[in-house]
Scaffold this motif. Structure first.
Motif, short mmCIF file in Angstrom:
data_model
loop_
_atom_site.label_atom_id
_atom_site.label_comp_id
_atom_site.label_asym_id
_atom_site.label_seq_id
_atom_site.Cartn_x
_atom_site.Cartn_y
_atom_site.Cartn_z
N ALA A 8 41.66 43.86 55.10
CA ALA A 8 40.60 44.53 55.87
C ALA A 8 39.59 45.21 54.95
N VAL A 9 40.09 45.89 53.91
CA VAL A 9 39.19 46.53 52.95
C VAL A 9 38.30 45.50 52.27
N PHE A 10 38.89 44.39 51.88
CA PHE A 10 38.11 43.35 51.21
C PHE A 10 37.02 42.80 52.13
N LEU A 11 37.37 42.49 53.36
CA LEU A 11 36.39 41.92 54.28
C LEU A 11 35.26 42.91 54.59
N VAL A 12 35.61 44.19 54.72
CA VAL A 12 34.58 45.19 55.02
C VAL A 12 33.63 45.36 53.83
N THR A 13 34.19 45.48 52.64
CA THR A 13 33.35 45.74 51.47
C THR A 13 32.45 44.55 51.12
N VAL A 14 32.95 43.33 51.27
CA VAL A 14 32.11 42.18 50.93
C VAL A 14 31.07 41.91 52.01
N LEU A 23 29.83 43.88 44.04
CA LEU A 23 31.04 44.65 44.31
C LEU A 23 31.85 44.97 43.05
N PRO A 24 32.00 44.04 42.09
CA PRO A 24 32.79 44.38 40.89
C PRO A 24 32.22 45.55 40.08
N TYR A 25 30.95 45.84 40.25
CA TYR A 25 30.32 46.92 39.48
C TYR A 25 30.24 48.23 40.26
N GLU A 26 30.78 48.25 41.46
CA GLU A 26 30.72 49.44 42.30
C GLU A 26 31.97 50.29 42.08
N LEU A 27 31.77 51.53 41.65
CA LEU A 27 32.90 52.41 41.39
C LEU A 27 33.58 52.85 42.68
N VAL A 28 32.79 53.12 43.71
CA VAL A 28 33.33 53.55 45.01
C VAL A 28 32.87 52.53 46.05
N PRO A 29 33.68 51.52 46.34
CA PRO A 29 33.23 50.42 47.21
C PRO A 29 32.84 50.84 48.62
N PHE A 30 33.42 51.92 49.14
CA PHE A 30 33.12 52.32 50.51
C PHE A 30 31.80 53.10 50.65
N ASN A 31 31.17 53.40 49.54
CA ASN A 31 29.94 54.19 49.61
C ASN A 31 28.85 53.52 50.45
N HIS A 32 28.74 52.21 50.32
CA HIS A 32 27.71 51.50 51.09
C HIS A 32 27.94 51.66 52.59
N SER A 121 40.79 46.56 33.30
CA SER A 121 41.32 45.19 33.29
C SER A 121 42.66 45.11 32.57
N ILE A 122 42.80 45.87 31.50
CA ILE A 122 44.07 45.86 30.76
C ILE A 122 45.19 46.45 31.62
N CYS A 123 44.90 47.55 32.30
CA CYS A 123 45.91 48.17 33.16
C CYS A 123 46.27 47.26 34.33
N ILE A 124 45.27 46.60 34.90
CA ILE A 124 45.54 45.68 36.00
C ILE A 124 46.41 44.52 35.54
N LEU A 125 46.13 43.99 34.35
CA LEU A 125 46.94 42.90 33.82
C LEU A 125 48.39 43.35 33.62
N ALA A 126 48.57 44.56 33.08
CA ALA A 126 49.92 45.09 32.90
C ALA A 126 50.64 45.24 34.25
N ALA A 127 49.90 45.68 35.26
CA ALA A 127 50.50 45.83 36.59
C ALA A 127 50.91 44.47 37.16
N PHE A 128 50.06 43.47 37.01
CA PHE A 128 50.40 42.14 37.52
C PHE A 128 51.62 41.58 36.80
N MET A 129 51.72 41.80 35.51
CA MET A 129 52.89 41.35 34.76
C MET A 129 54.15 42.05 35.26
N SER A 130 54.02 43.34 35.53
CA SER A 130 55.16 44.11 36.03
C SER A 130 55.61 43.60 37.40
N TYR A 131 54.66 43.35 38.28
CA TYR A 131 55.00 42.85 39.61
C TYR A 131 55.67 41.48 39.53
N THR A 132 55.19 40.64 38.62
CA THR A 132 55.81 39.32 38.45
C THR A 132 57.25 39.47 37.97
#
Length: 281
Positions: A8-14, A23-32, A121-132
């Motif tokens: 739902a968040v993805f569909l609303v923001t896009v 969207l990738p450059y927006e720090l607070v996606p809900f601001n719009h 991006s580094i933190c996100i990659l570490a999180a994805f590795m952890s979830y895997t």
């Protein structure tokens, strides 16, 4: 719940202007959405996103507090990090240590903007590795230790759900590593971090590692269960082997049939000799 809310968040923001490209450059996606909905400034709209930000922060703090404390109880980290409060068993030492590291990274990112632009991006990659890794661990436990009940929650999807989740994380890993246009800095930083942690493990933790009380309770059941499964399988295999041996004795046939076969062979031999003598005469 997470899947539905995330979608739902993805569909609303896009769907909000200026669209997906920004969207990738927006720090607070809900601001719009907030600025269009309430006719307020972006600064005021940012305040409306603070509750979700604080909730996310406390969620991460709860996770890394438990994780650091558990690792310290197993001597993978210094034991001082396993200290908890007396009444509520809050892992305050782990929370303080994790928060100190987080604030240190924030300070570095503030004074070195180049680090800040890649840190997410580094933190996100570490999180994805952890979830895997968690998915792999879940599948291993379900296959080898089915009787372990470490929590009250039981996934209705089982191994199939874990495989689906792992496929999602692997796709996310591929997206971070190959499609960010950063020259592979994420995988380089992650590999360096894994190398340092590996050296730390073999240099410090390996010789001190032990099972915590909670791990002993869980793993004792796991080892006993696995031992019993192997014992039953070995007994079943032994019975099958004995049954096969009795059904197919060495030499072929029963003792009576072997004797009769021998007598018949001797009779045929005598008959052949007698025929040969008659032809010679």
């Amino acid at each position: 719940t997470l899947f539905v809310t995330g979608l739902a968040v993805f569909l609303v923001t896009v769907s909000l202007p200026p669209g997906l490209a920004f969207l990738p450059y927006e720090l607070v996606p809900f601001n719009h959405g907030f600025t269009w909905l309430f006719k307020i400034s972006r600064e005021a709209a940012t305040v409306l996103s603070l509750p979700a930000t604080y909730a996310t922060a406390f969620g991460f703090m709860w996770c890394y507090g438990k994780l650091i404390s558990a690792m310290a109880m197993s001597r993978l980290l210094p034991p001082v990090l396993s200290k908890t409060t007396h009444n509520y068993e809050t892992p305050y030492a782990a929370l303080l240590a994790g928060s100190a590291v987080s604030y240190a990274l924030c300070i570095i990112a503030y004074f070195v903007p180049a680090v800040g632009s890649k840190l997410f991006s580094i933190c996100i990659l570490a999180a994805f590795m952890s979830y895997t890794g968690q998915c792999v661990g879940y599948i291993s436990l379900k296959r080898n230790y089915r009787n372990i009940k470490s929590s009250e929650f039981r996934s209705p999807w089982g191994i199939a759900g874990a495989l689906y989740s792992m496929s999602v994380w692997l796709l996310c890993i591929a997206a971070v590593v190959a499609f960010q246009g950063n020259g592979g800095v994420e995988i380089i930083a992650f590999s360096a971090m894994v190398t340092l942690l590996t050296l730390f493990y073999f240099g410090y933790a390996r010789h001190r590692q032990t099972f915590s009380a909670q791990e002993n309770r869980v793993m004792l059941v796991a080892h006993v269960t696995k031992f019993n499964v192997k014992k039953v399988a070995a007994a079943r295999q032994g019975r099958q082997h004995k049954g096969g041996s009795s059904a197919h004795p060495t030499g072929g046939g029963t003792e009576t049939s072997q004797v009769e076969s021998g007598k018949k062979g001797a009779s045929n031999s005598k008959l052949a000799k007698h025929s040969g003598r008659s032809m010679g005469q």
